[in-house]
Structure formats: structure tokens, C-alpha cells
Design an enzyme around this catalytic site. Structure first.
Site, short mmCIF file in Angstrom:
data_model
loop_
_atom_site.label_atom_id
_atom_site.label_comp_id
_atom_site.label_asym_id
_atom_site.label_seq_id
_atom_site.Cartn_x
_atom_site.Cartn_y
_atom_site.Cartn_z
N GLU A 245 38.46 46.75 17.27
CA GLU A 245 38.32 47.86 18.26
C GLU A 245 37.08 47.53 18.92
OE1 GLU A 245 39.46 50.76 19.80
OE2 GLU A 245 41.23 50.41 18.79
N LEU A 246 36.85 46.52 19.71
CA LEU A 246 35.18 45.72 20.33
C LEU A 246 34.91 46.68 21.76
CD1 LEU A 246 37.45 42.46 19.34
CD2 LEU A 246 36.59 44.12 18.12
N CYS A 279 30.82 52.54 22.91
CA CYS A 279 31.20 51.09 23.50
C CYS A 279 32.34 51.68 24.97
CB CYS A 279 32.39 51.09 22.49
SG CYS A 279 33.39 52.07 21.93
#
Length: 472
Positions: A245-246, A279
Site C-alpha cells: 500500500e504505497l 495517502c
């Protein structure tokens, strides 16, 4: 606090200070673990994996349900801990604690629903008297490498499904924010999780991360963090299963028929919650030229109402960033954009780790505030003339985690949903929205695999095919 390693709470000779970024006061200290600690932890976790595999899904679900109840009983304590170590305001930390308990509860429910499927082998040539079905089995030892920005909820999104699937779990929390994960470990132990089945090792990410990636006894790694670190993990992990999960620089499109009140309200929340350290924060705001003036004026009035300060005070809407160095980086990027022709609408000031909520107008694709992930309380505005141009601008990035569009036109909305390269698409909302039960993950450089308890359990278990060859 001590770390939980090899079945017991342990200290080390060296410690790490956990600080409140608002005033630099020391909240607590944690052990400075090492690669050797990881090796020792995994040796015990291997035993724990066998214990968890033998445990029925029902019994695993009971542990998780009890843990969720215990977490809610300590909600105020956890919320304060989150606010102190991250810098987010108490109201946001209360929401995170509630959501975390829900993730653990959902994981317990999904543990009872783990199932394979029947495979219609007799529908194949040579398949007569063949009965086929699949079984899902645990991976074994799962490692969770977690970020600072949601130090409880994103840990729960990895730990809950790992336990539900019957694995032992190794937690490596962010060095800036380890306290929430350590307290969660306390709760899971109190709820009945065997001591052999969990470890929470604190310390420097480089050494500990390398030890996790290269230990062949660890079968699965779930990581949330930057693309650069995620790439290094994948290079070192070899044949391990990975969920990544970037990052992102999420686009939000404002069409000429958008409800501007709704859009500006959503963006004010999505661009600045947790000081922009999310994010899926709204970062690139792509706006129709036809509504430019009205949109900017309305957005500015809402953003200027956001108060900054001590995250523990009720009047504060935005607290400090997790590190002063991060606030200084945001300041540098904003100043660079202004020097390259962007217009500063509001904000742009820094005081220590606090960066004022900032709007940049007339930004260009080659500016850092547009092409990279700013991960701070600043948004970048740019403009388009039609939906095709908006979609092209939204896709002009290596990332693809979340995107939103505001429009009353169903055809435009569906065109956006089908053509924008993003793992999460929101219609008439910003990029920042997540239900903990939904499949969550990115495309392109934003990662691989899905989270959400049901989907993470699939990622943290493996499939076996069983074929019964029956007599005529």
C-alpha cells in the site's frame, strides 16, 4: 514501553525517544530492537503459527471480538496516545480508535467465513468421477510493516486479518509512532492471543526491515509506506508474498456543473486532515475553467477558517506534522512552486512542525507539489476545459490510489470511473474516503494487493486444490 519479542515483554540497552512534535516533549521511550531481535522473534512465531493454524476459525474470531471490546473500553487512552505521537487532533484520533475496533471486529467476523470453492471437474474432458474443491490455509508467519500516519488503524488492518486467517503476526511499527501498536499488542494478549503468535519489535526501519525481508521463515509481508521503500522491500523479499500500500498524489476533478459548496467542504476535509499526512489526501485539484473564480473564492474562505496549534486543544483543527523536517520539506516545495509561477492563495507559513493550510493556484505538471506526493497540508490547483482533458490530467502521474470527481452528469461520472487509472474512484466526493470493509488498494506505483478484512484474509492465506478420484 517495552517491546513484545519472543513471547515476552523485553527491554534493550539502547532506547528510542517518542516525542510530541508540537513541543518536542518526550512522551515515552521504546527499545531499539535489532535484526537479532527479529530472528529471535520469528523462531517463537513459527511455534505460534502452528498453534494458530490448529485453532478453529471460531476460536480465532472470539479472540478478535474480545480485543475489539477491550479497545473500545480504552478508547480515550488510545486516542490521546495517537494524538501525542502523530500530532493529529483528538477528534480525528477518536475516529481512528473507533474505526480500529471495527476493523478488528470485522476481521473476527470474516474469520468465520473463510471458505474455498467447488471446482466443476466433471465439466472437463477426463473429469468423470472427479470431485474438486479448494481449501484456504494460513501463510504461517506474516510481517506487518506499518506507517506513522494511522498508527493504530493501519496496524489493525494487517493484524486483524492475519490472526483471522490463522497466522502468527510480527509487527514493525513506525519508529516515530510505536506506542499505539504496543498497546494493541497488550490488548490482543489480554484477549487470549497466545504469546507465541504475536511480536511487536521497535527500532530502526533499515536494519529491522532488512532482517524481515531476508528471513525465509516469514512467508508474507504487508507494507504501507512510500513507493521507494516498497520497491526495496520487494527486491529483498524474494519469493515472499507481498501486499504493498504505497503513495499517491490524488486528483479531484471539479466539473462546471459541480456542487461547489459540497466540493469545497469535502476538499477542505480531504486536503488537510491529519495535516495532509494521508495517502489519499486530495492534492491535485483539477477545476473547470468555467467555475474557476467562484471555486477558488469559496475554497479559500473555508481553508482560512482552519485553526492550527496544539493537537490536544479542542479549538485546533490541524495539529503539527509528525516531524519538523517534514514541515520544512513542505515549505520548500511550496516556495519552489511559487518561484516557478504558482500563486499562493493562502497559507505558506511554517512554525516548527506546524505548516499553515495552503492553497497553490496556477500550478504546472512539472512542479513537485503536483508530480510527487506532498504528504502535507497543501493542495495544488490547475484548470481544464472539458472532461477529456480532466481525465488526461488525472492520469498524468505514476500513482493511482484514489481519485474523485464532482459532477451532476452521469455520463461524465462513468467515463471518469472507467478511464481514470486509480484503485478507488469517488463520484461527488473527494479522494479521501474509505470504508474499512471495502477492497482498498492502488494501481501503478500505488501498490499491489488489497486491504479490507475480507480481502486481506485472501492475501494472508494460500489456496490448496483437492481432487477426489472416485470409483465408478
Amino acid at each position: 514501553m517495552k517491546m513484545f519479542c519472543a513471547g515476552q515483554w523485553q527491554d534493550t540497552k539502547e532506547t528510542i525517544n517518542v516525542t510530541n512534535s508540537f513541543d518536542q516533549s518526550i512522551i515515552d521511550t521504546v527499545p531499539k530492537g535489532s535484526g537479532e531481535d527479529i530472528a529471535n522473534a520469528v523462531s517463537v512465531l513459527e511455534q505460534g503459527a502452528r498453534i494458530m493454524k490448529a485453532m478453529t476459525p471460531y476460536d480465532r474470531s472470539l479472540i478478535l471480538q474480545k480485543a475489539a471490546d477491550l479497545l473500545l473500553k480504552r478508547q480515550d487512552e488510545f486516542a490521546r496516545t495517537i494524538s501525542l505521537e502523530v500530532g493529529k487532533v483528538l477528534a480525528e484520533s477518536q475516529v481512528e480508535t473507533n474505526r480500529s475496533a471495527e476493523v478488528i471486529r470485522l476481521s473476527g467476523e470474516e474469520a468465520r467465513r473463510m471458505t474455498g470453492e467447488m471446482i466443476p471437474l466433471e465439466g472437463n474432458a477426463g473429469g468423470k468421477n472427479k470431485v474438486g474443491f479448494t481449501l484456504r490455509v494460513p501463510c504461517g508467519v506474516v510481517a506487518a510493516i506499518t506507517p506513522f500516519n494511522f498508527p493504530l488503524n493501519l496496524v489493525c488492518h494487517k493484524v486483524g486479518p492475519a490472526i483471522a486467517a490463522g497466522n502468527a503476526i510480527l509487527i514493525k511499527p513506525a519508529s516515530d509512532t510505536p506506542l499505539s501498536a504496543l498497546k494493541l499488542t497488550e490488548i490482543l494478549r489480554e484477549a487470549g492471543l497466545p504469546p507465541e503468535a504475536i511480536a511487536c519489535v521497535t527500532g530502526p526501519g533499515g536494519e529491522i526491515g532488512r532482517a524481515i525481508c531476508t528471513d525465509t521463515r516469514i512467508r508474507k509481508i504487508s507494507f504501507t509506506g512510500s513507493y521507494e521503500v516498497g520497491t526495496k522491500i520487494c527486491e529483498m523479499a524474494g519469493m515472499k508474498r507481498v501486499t504493498m500500500e504505497l503513495g499517491s498524489n490524488s486528483p479531484v476533478v471539479i466539473m462546471d456543473d459541480a456542487d461547489l459548496e459540497k466540493a469545497t467542504t469535502a476538499i477542505t476535509m480531504a486536503g488537510y486532515a491529519n495535516a495532509g499526512q494521508v495517502c489519499i489526501s486530495a492534492q491535485r485539484i483539477l477545476t473547470s475553467s468555467a467555475v474557476k473564480s467562484d471555486f477558488v473564492d469559496l475554497l479559500k474562505s473555508k481553508v482560512e477558517d482552519l485553526t492550527t496549534g496544539n493537537q490536544l486543544e479542542d479549538t485546533t483543527k490541524i495539529g503539527p506534522m509528525v516531524r519538523e523536517s517534514d514541515a520544512a520539506r513542505v515549505e520548500e516545495w511550496v516556495n519552489e512552486a511559487v518561484s516557478q509561477g504558482a500563486r499562493l492563495v493562502c497559507g505558506g507559513q511554517r512554525q516548527g512542525a506546524i505548516y499553515a493550510p495552503t492553497i497553490l493556484d496556477e500550478t504546472k505538471p512539472d512542479m513537485l507539489v503536483v508530480k510527487d506526493e506532498i504528504f502535507g497540508p497543501a493542495i495544488a490547483l490547475s484548470y481544464f476545459d472539458d472532461v477529456n482533458e480532466a481525465i488526461a490530467m488525472a492520469n498524468d502521474t505514476t500513482y493511482g490510489l484514489s481519485a474523485g470527481i464532482f459532477t451532476q452528469d452521469i455520463d461524465r461520472a462513468m467515463k471518469f470511473a472507467r478511464q481514470v487509472d486509480s484503485g478507488n474512484i469517488h463520484i461527488n466526493w473527494s479522494s479521501q474516503w474509505r470504508a474499512d470493509a471495502m477492497p482498498y488498494g492502488g494501481l501503478k506505483h500505488s501498490g499491489t494487493g488489497k486491504e479490507g478484512p475480507k480481502y486481506a484474509i485472501q492475501e494472508m492465506s494460500e489456496e490448496k486444490m483437492v481432487v477426489m478420484h472416485l470409483a465408478d
